[in-house]
Design a protein around this motif. Structure first.
Motif, PDB file in Angstrom:
ATOM      1  N   ASP A 121       0.836  -0.996  -0.005  1.00  0.00           N
ATOM      2  CA  ASP A 121       0.021   0.015  -0.030  1.00  0.00           C
ATOM      3  C   ASP A 121       0.981   1.321   0.154  1.00  0.00           C
ATOM      4  O   ASP A 121       0.668   2.321  -0.749  1.00  0.00           O
ATOM      5  N   ILE A 144       0.860   4.492  -2.703  1.00  0.00           N
ATOM      6  CA  ILE A 144       0.963   5.871  -2.374  1.00  0.00           C
ATOM      7  C   ILE A 144       2.075   6.465  -2.925  1.00  0.00           C
ATOM      8  O   ILE A 144       1.985   7.633  -3.799  1.00  0.00           O
ATOM      9  N   GLY A 157       1.406   6.810  -6.655  1.00  0.00           N
ATOM     10  CA  GLY A 157       0.417   8.018  -6.994  1.00  0.00           C
ATOM     11  C   GLY A 157       1.167   9.151  -6.820  1.00  0.00           C
ATOM     12  O   GLY A 157       0.747  10.309  -7.605  1.00  0.00           O
ATOM     13  N   LEU A 187       3.316  10.158  -9.544  1.00  0.00           N
ATOM     14  CA  LEU A 187       2.536  10.657 -10.819  1.00  0.00           C
ATOM     15  C   LEU A 187       2.165  11.883 -10.820  1.00  0.00           C
ATOM     16  O   LEU A 187       2.176  12.739 -11.781  1.00  0.00           O
ATOM     17  N   LEU A 191      -5.902   9.943 -11.309  1.00  0.00           N
ATOM     18  CA  LEU A 191      -5.222   8.738 -11.219  1.00  0.00           C
ATOM     19  C   LEU A 191      -4.168   8.316 -10.219  1.00  0.00           C
ATOM     20  O   LEU A 191      -4.188   7.309  -9.414  1.00  0.00           O
ATOM     21  N   GLY A 192      -3.505   9.554  -9.857  1.00  0.00           N
ATOM     22  CA  GLY A 192      -2.489   9.529  -8.788  1.00  0.00           C
ATOM     23  C   GLY A 192      -3.107   9.376  -7.756  1.00  0.00           C
ATOM     24  O   GLY A 192      -2.789   8.692  -6.855  1.00  0.00           O
ATOM     25  N   THR A 193      -4.230  10.279  -7.533  1.00  0.00           N
ATOM     26  CA  THR A 193      -4.777  10.243  -6.128  1.00  0.00           C
ATOM     27  C   THR A 193      -5.656   8.938  -5.868  1.00  0.00           C
ATOM     28  O   THR A 193      -5.925   8.493  -4.832  1.00  0.00           O
ATOM     29  N   TYR A 243      -4.405   6.193  -6.555  1.00  0.00           N
ATOM     30  CA  TYR A 243      -3.550   5.042  -6.072  1.00  0.00           C
ATOM     31  C   TYR A 243      -3.068   5.496  -4.528  1.00  0.00           C
ATOM     32  O   TYR A 243      -3.047   4.954  -3.670  1.00  0.00           O
ATOM     33  N   ALA A 244      -3.017   6.677  -4.535  1.00  0.00           N
ATOM     34  CA  ALA A 244      -2.411   7.240  -3.196  1.00  0.00           C
ATOM     35  C   ALA A 244      -3.518   7.065  -1.925  1.00  0.00           C
ATOM     36  O   ALA A 244      -3.317   6.628  -0.780  1.00  0.00           O
ATOM     37  N   GLY A 286      -3.839   3.541  -1.283  1.00  0.00           N
ATOM     38  CA  GLY A 286      -2.656   3.080  -0.335  1.00  0.00           C
ATOM     39  C   GLY A 286      -2.943   3.551   0.905  1.00  0.00           C
ATOM     40  O   GLY A 286      -2.618   2.783   1.936  1.00  0.00           O
ATOM     41  N   ILE A 287      -3.234   4.811   1.323  1.00  0.00           N
ATOM     42  CA  ILE A 287      -3.573   5.162   2.628  1.00  0.00           C
ATOM     43  C   ILE A 287      -4.544   4.479   3.455  1.00  0.00           C
ATOM     44  O   ILE A 287      -4.374   4.130   4.454  1.00  0.00           O
TER      45      ILE A 287
END
Lengths: 349, 343
Positions: free
Chosen positions: A307, A311, A314, A317, B141-143, B145-146, B149-150
């Motif tokens: 995970d 992060i 993301g 990117l 797209l980046g957020t 993932y982010a 992940g969080i």
């Protein structure tokens, strides 16, 4: 600094600047530099990273992303996008599995999967070029359609019976090294795409379409035909990646490679390709894909959970496009003349 | 309830036709929904005419309706928000954790906190898109993932279970008022408010202007940055509310809650007539599209189609919807040119 990425201000490479500035101060080179930096830090800091076997697993893992990123780069340079590649990987995987299960030789099943990839790509291309639909919407639809076909054909079962020779080949290493065999097809494809993009009129046409579709059309570029060919290429390469994926994991399932398209797009955008089209280089994309792979690999060895890796991907990117945008803005403000240019005195009288 | 098109052009006589085209789209999907429900009920009357059937028909789509409405507003401004699934998951988990870690917190407060949290996450997206002028697809797209992940980092492998949440909250999720699920009523109120805002207020109309032609909107003096920021905040806040609904409805929240919902939301909006290029469509359409998508999921097995084919059916629907959009747009342009030539 090379090509700014705004729609109003894209110019060709600035040949007044010396070559070293043109090459070194680019996004792509920054990514290559970052890749080298991260690799060095990982080799020094992470226990177990500098073993030769790491390179093997790394390449085996990101091979599908590397493969699909090649046609995806070309598609995104023209300003389009293809979100259905992950689903095509799954569909090709299912087709291969069903073919093998039905008794036809593996080679024939693989060829059939490639054909399915071409047809799927042609379907995308047809809707985008002939019907004139936006590629984002079309490929969201085909993402669902191809995935639906894959899951529908196979249900929840998985086919795991593949010829030993091919399975071993997918995972084997080149004699004496730890580089897996899949690198050979990848290297060949990479060479083909580089030649296609940089040394043919077709490739110049791709950049032209990305910069201005209408200007390209009036310059004689076959816009529709180019895009159609690119979508078919994406379909075929995705199918090939699907065959590799199936052999590597030894299992054909309907939900193989779900979410792969996002990883490919992340690698392509990180590698310097503008979403608006018109700029980007393949080596930047390959470096970006390797960077993500190295980061993920090193972090995993350092016992960081996936995970956190997500992060970081993301944030990377987001940072990459924000920095590009900020740099473009800086460039524009620097180019603005400090005082209004003096109007030349008219000689008419 | 009036469904109206937003492409009203002040050409006499033609405006009626154009309005009819817009109304036709929402009406068309409503008809499709009715056909699906009718076919499924004909095969198995308990699809509609049982207590569970009626409840599921309205309850399960309510969550997607919220996300689709937010997504529609963002798409109308010619952007896209791919992070709503992750926002929804985070908000659902936050709701659960608030109930566990801060016992005694009144339910409305928890809901407000979750919605505000979603709005804050949307603000991050909106700020990056509006100020840094970065394509929304890449940012979100980046957020995606982010944020996911969080969520996983926070939740680990634990889940929030139904036993951790107060009974009144879960009753909200499964309860009914006059045989209509409570969540469906709340979703409808939100939908009506959003539709009124988009149609009748200046702010709402400006979204359409920005989506139709961002450069022209900028030159005209519209506060494009502020509007885009607001659109993303609304999308995030609605995803936050959807997360609360998710926790109330299912009672059990893992770190993967909401995964994949962003594409369903975009699909629902596209099926509902919101053009991906912006400037066209209504939130009513997106809502009906969301209900249609979720209902097909339930109706397929009853109609004898194994539900493995559900994704394929959704894909065909999305492609059919955008082809229809394209055909309508071409026809409309031809009509406008004719009207201009004839006037």
């Amino acid at each position: 600094m090379t090509t700014p990425t705004t729609t109003t201000n894209r110019v060709a490479q600035d040949f007044e600047k010396p070559l070293w500035r043109r090459v070194l101060l680019t996004r792509e080179f920054a990514i290559v530099g970052l890749l080298v930096l991260v690799t060095i830090v990982a080799a020094a800091g992470v226990r177990g990273f500098s073993q030769p076997i790491t390179l093997n697993y790394l390449l085996l893992d990101i091979a599908p992303i590397l493969l699909i990123a090649l046609p995806m780069t070309l598609i995104m340079i023209t300003g389009e996008i293809d979100l259905s590649v992950g689903s095509m990987v799954g569909l090709a995987s299912v087709v291969t599995g069903i073919g093998v299960q039905a008794g036809i030789p593996f080679e024939a099943a693989a060829l059939l999967a490639l054909l399915v990839g071409a047809i799927g790509g042609a379907f995308n291309g047809f809707l985008v070029t002939v019907v004139g639909l936006p590629s984002l919407a079309v490929t969201i639809g085909t993402l669902a359609l191809f995935r639906g076909l894959a899951v529908g054909l196979l249900g929840t079962t998985a086919i795991t019976d593949f010829p030993e020779m091919w399975s071993a080949l997918a995972k084997a290493k080149i004699a004496g090294t730890t580089i897996p065999y899949i690198s050979v097809p990848f290297a060949v494809l990479f060479a083909i795409f580089v030649v296609l993009l940089h040394f043919t009129p077709f490739g110049r046409g791709i950049y032209a379409i990305g910069l201005s579709k209408d200007a390209a059309r009036f310059s004689g570029v076959h816009v529709e035909r180019t895009k159609l060919i690119l979508f078919i290429l994406a379909g075929v390469v995705s199918a090939f990646a699907g065959i590799y994926y199936t052999l590597r994991f030894g299992s054909a399932r309907g939900d193989n490679a779900t979410g792969l398209e996002l990883q490919v797009i992340a690698a392509v955008v990180l590698g310097g390709v503008s979403v608006f089209g018109g700029r980007g280089h393949l080596y930047g994309v390959v470096a970006a894909a390797l960077l993500i792979g190295v980061l993920a690999s090193a972090l995993r060895l350092a016992n960081v959970t996936s995970d956190v890796i997500n992060i970081i991907t993301g944030v990377l990117l987001v940072l990459s496009v924000v920095t590009a945008s900020v740099l473009t803005w800086l460039q524009k403000t620097r180019r603005r003349p400090r005082r209004p240019p003096r109007v030349a005195a008219s000689t008419a009288s | 309830m009036t469904f109206t098109s937003t492409t009203r052009i002040p050409v006499s006589g033609l405006s009626k036709h154009v309005g009819a085209l817009g109304r036709a789209r929402e009406f068309g999907i409503l008809v499709a929904l009715a056909v699906v429900v009718a076919a499924a009920t004909a095969k198995n009357p308990s699809f509609l005419f049982s207590a569970d059937g009626w409840r599921d028909l309205l309850l399960t789509p309510s969550i997607l309706v919220l996300v689709a409405v937010g997504q529609a507003i963002v798409i109308i401004t010619r952007n896209v928000d791919l992070s709503v699934g992750s926002v929804m998951g985070l908000s659902a988990y936050l709701t659960g954790r608030l109930f566990i870690d801060v016992p005694g917190l009144p339910i409305p407060v928890v809901v407000l906190v979750a919605v505000a949290f979603g709005g804050a996450l949307g603000l991050i997206n909106g700020a990056l898109v509006a100020f840094a002028r970065v394509p929304a697809m890449v940012i979100t797209l980046g957020t995606l993932y982010a944020y996911r992940g969080i969520n996983v980092m926070w939740a680990g492998s634990s889940r929030v279970n139904a036993s951790d949440m107060p009974k009144e909250f879960l009753a909200l999720g499964t309860g009914q008022i006059l045989w209509i699920p409570t969540l469906a009523i709340i979703a409808f109120v939100v939908l009506a408010a959003a539709a009124w805002y988009m149609r009748n207020t200046r702010g709402g109309r400006e979204y359409y202007a920005i989506g139709s032609d961002p450069a022209a909107a900028e030159l005209y003096g519209l506060k494009v940055t502020r509007r885009i920021l607001t659109a993303f905040i609304i999308s995030g806040a609605l995803a936050g509310l959807a997360g609360v609904f998710y926790a109330a409805r299912y009672g059990s929240v893992s770190s993967q809650a909401g995964a994949g919902w962003e594409l369903d939301a975009v699909g629902a909006a596209v099926i509902g007539g919101v053009a991906i290029t912006g400037g066209v469509g209504s939130v009513w359409g997106a809502a009906i599209g969301a209900i249609l998508l979720m209902t097909i999921n339930r109706a397929l097995p009853i109609l004898g189609i194994p539900d493995f084919w559900q994704r394929a059916v959704v894909g065909v629907l999305i492609i059919g919807a955008i082809v229809l959009d394209r055909w309508l747009a071409v026809r409309q342009r031809r009509q406008l040119i004719e009207a201009r030539d004839n006037s």
